[in-house]
Design a protein around this motif. Structure first.
Motif, PDB file in Angstrom:
ATOM      1  N   GLY A 159      -8.796  -2.899   3.660  1.00 55.10           N
ATOM      2  CA  GLY A 159      -9.239  -1.669   3.148  1.00 55.10           C
ATOM      3  C   GLY A 159     -10.338  -1.484   3.966  1.00 55.10           C
ATOM      4  O   GLY A 159     -11.428  -1.158   2.876  1.00 55.10           O
ATOM      5  N   MET A 217       1.099  -0.814  -0.520  1.00 55.17           N
ATOM      6  CA  MET A 217       0.267  -0.308  -0.121  1.00 55.17           C
ATOM      7  C   MET A 217       0.435   1.505  -0.293  1.00 55.17           C
ATOM      8  O   MET A 217       1.703   0.733   0.561  1.00 55.17           O
ATOM      9  CB  MET A 217      -0.678  -0.328   1.486  1.00 55.17           C
ATOM     10  CG  MET A 217      -2.060  -0.856   1.312  1.00 55.17           C
ATOM     11  SD  MET A 217      -3.240  -1.180   3.175  1.00 55.17           S
ATOM     12  CE  MET A 217      -4.301   0.346   2.707  1.00 55.17           C
ATOM     13  N   GLU A 251      -3.194   5.605  -0.299  1.00 53.83           N
ATOM     14  CA  GLU A 251      -4.052   4.199   0.138  1.00 53.83           C
ATOM     15  C   GLU A 251      -4.703   4.184   1.411  1.00 53.83           C
ATOM     16  O   GLU A 251      -6.080   4.294   2.056  1.00 53.83           O
ATOM     17  CB  GLU A 251      -3.641   3.507  -0.871  1.00 53.83           C
ATOM     18  CG  GLU A 251      -3.756   3.266  -2.187  1.00 53.83           C
ATOM     19  CD  GLU A 251      -2.778   1.820  -2.567  1.00 53.83           C
ATOM     20  OE1 GLU A 251      -3.496   1.461  -4.098  1.00 53.83           O
ATOM     21  OE2 GLU A 251      -1.752   1.944  -2.224  1.00 53.83           O
TER      22      GLU A 251
END
Length: 392
Positions: free
Chosen positions: A310, A254, A258
């Protein structure tokens, strides 16, 4: 009191949890509904055993219905964790919310919940936050300035969660009546001591991590021994090294941008995490590198897990369904009168709305990651095919 609800992790279900259900029954509850964390827990880690095992232990010891506290809400802040559990239990028709507490004072909990949402508290909190301390410490100091006696309920871990439950009841305008049950035995997080009647769940987990299953049995209900032994022998426990590699590998892929989209990320935390993950070779090392005076260890653990999964602010504010993990036959009619979609098939619940689809996929994402982190890894997608535990 007809239908009592309990919000729990049962990680694992032990004698203290059985005692709590016994007390709720003795006070008049005809039905006990548990809203239980599944694959991840509020401290920002993986549950020690799969939800089906823990749900069965609860059903064998007095629970009538066990529904999921879906993973995105199970590994959130105490405020979000509590609000989600209250929402689900109230939607299923519960009239009482029972919880363990160091200070079993229902009126005190409700009074403090009102205080924490008051303009006076908000004013004091702003000045306290300027001192660089954690939010929890700043809130406690702000509340103490208004009502030192009531603010004492912010000192103990179970009392803190009880206050969050009462805040959720007030904010959601639910008719749930709080029922704090006096916590007995070992303190939260304390090591187990010979001769004690009850031990904390964390003490039992520590024994399991040392492969001392036999020693842990004295603090677990007799009728769960075979269940836990079978699950642990089958490799269903979490393997820390697997978990470290699984989570760190996702984080290393990541970018800071992000990470910035992950829920709860602010004040440059994305840059700190992106930098620390470059050198950390284990999760404990990552937590230590991230820690500052301002951010509690538990918040950083949740941040790391949220990033690996996420989880962003695009998730629904509240769980949009009630997923049944286990039940006794007499409790199933409760589902017919639920205010939200309820059932035992995550796949069918996901079809009910866009919010249900988002929540189901986010729930499954954590289940899939946890399945990879067990001593004997499991395939993906099992949360969509898992059958509920049904007991007579």
């Amino acid at each position: 009191m007809k239908i009592a609800g309990i919000i729990a992790e049962y990680d694992p279900f032990h004698k203290g949890h059985a005692y709590q259900i016994e007390q709720v029954r003795a006070l008049g509850a005809q039905t006990v509904v548990v809203c239980m964390s599944c694959d991840v827990v509020q401290r920002g880690g993986f549950a020690s055993l799969p939800p089906a095992v823990r749900a069965q232990a609860a059903l064998q010891n007095g629970a009538d219905l066990v529904v999921a506290l879906p993973n995105p809400w199970a590994c959130a802040t105490a405020e979000t964790f509590a609000a989600a559990g209250v929402h689900i239990l109230a939607s299923l028709g519960c009239d009482t919310l029972a919880f363990g507490a160091e200070t079993p004072d229902a009126q005190g909990f409700m009074a403090l919940a009102e205080l924490l949402d008051s303009p006076a508290l908000a004013h004091n909190l702003q000045s306290e936050l300027g001192g660089g301390q954690s939010f929890a410490a700043a809130r406690a100091r702000a509340a103490c300035k208004i009502d030192p006696h009531t603010a004492a309920l912010l000192e103990q871990p179970n009392d803190l969660l009880g206050v969050e439950y009462c805040k959720a009841i007030l904010r959601q305008k639910r008719s749930l009546q709080p029922l704090p049950i006096a916590r007995v035995g070992a303190a939260h997080g304390a090591d187990a001591q010979p001769g004690q009647q009850f031990a904390s769940a964390s003490a039992v987990r520590r024994l399991w991590s040392k492969e001392e299953t036999g020693q842990s049995l004295q603090w677990l209900p007799q009728n769960t021994h075979a269940l836990y032994k079978a699950a642990l022998n089958a490799g269903q426990g979490i393997a820390p090294l697997r978990a470290d590699i699984a989570v760190l590998s996702r984080l290393r892929a990541m970018t800071a941008a992000e990470i910035a989209d992950i829920r709860g990320v602010n004040e440059g935390l994305e840059n700190r995490l992106a930098a620390c993950v470059r050198t950390a070779v284990s999760l404990p090392a990552l937590y230590d590198a991230l820690k500052t005076k301002r951010y509690a260890h538990s918040r950083l653990r949740r941040l790391v897990l949220d990033a690996a999964l996420g989880y962003t602010d695009s998730l629904p504010e509240m769980p949009p369904f009630a997923l049944v993990l286990g039940a006794k036959g007499q409790a199933l009619p409760l589902l017919k009168h639920a205010d939200i979609p309820a059932g035992s098939s995550l796949a069918k619940l996901a079809e009910q709305s866009e919010a249900c689809r988002l929540a189901a996929n986010a729930h499954a994402a954590a289940a899939d990651l946890a399945a990879l982190c067990r001593k004997t890894p499991s395939p993906m997608g099992l949360s969509f095919t898992q059958k509920p535990v049904l007991l007579k």
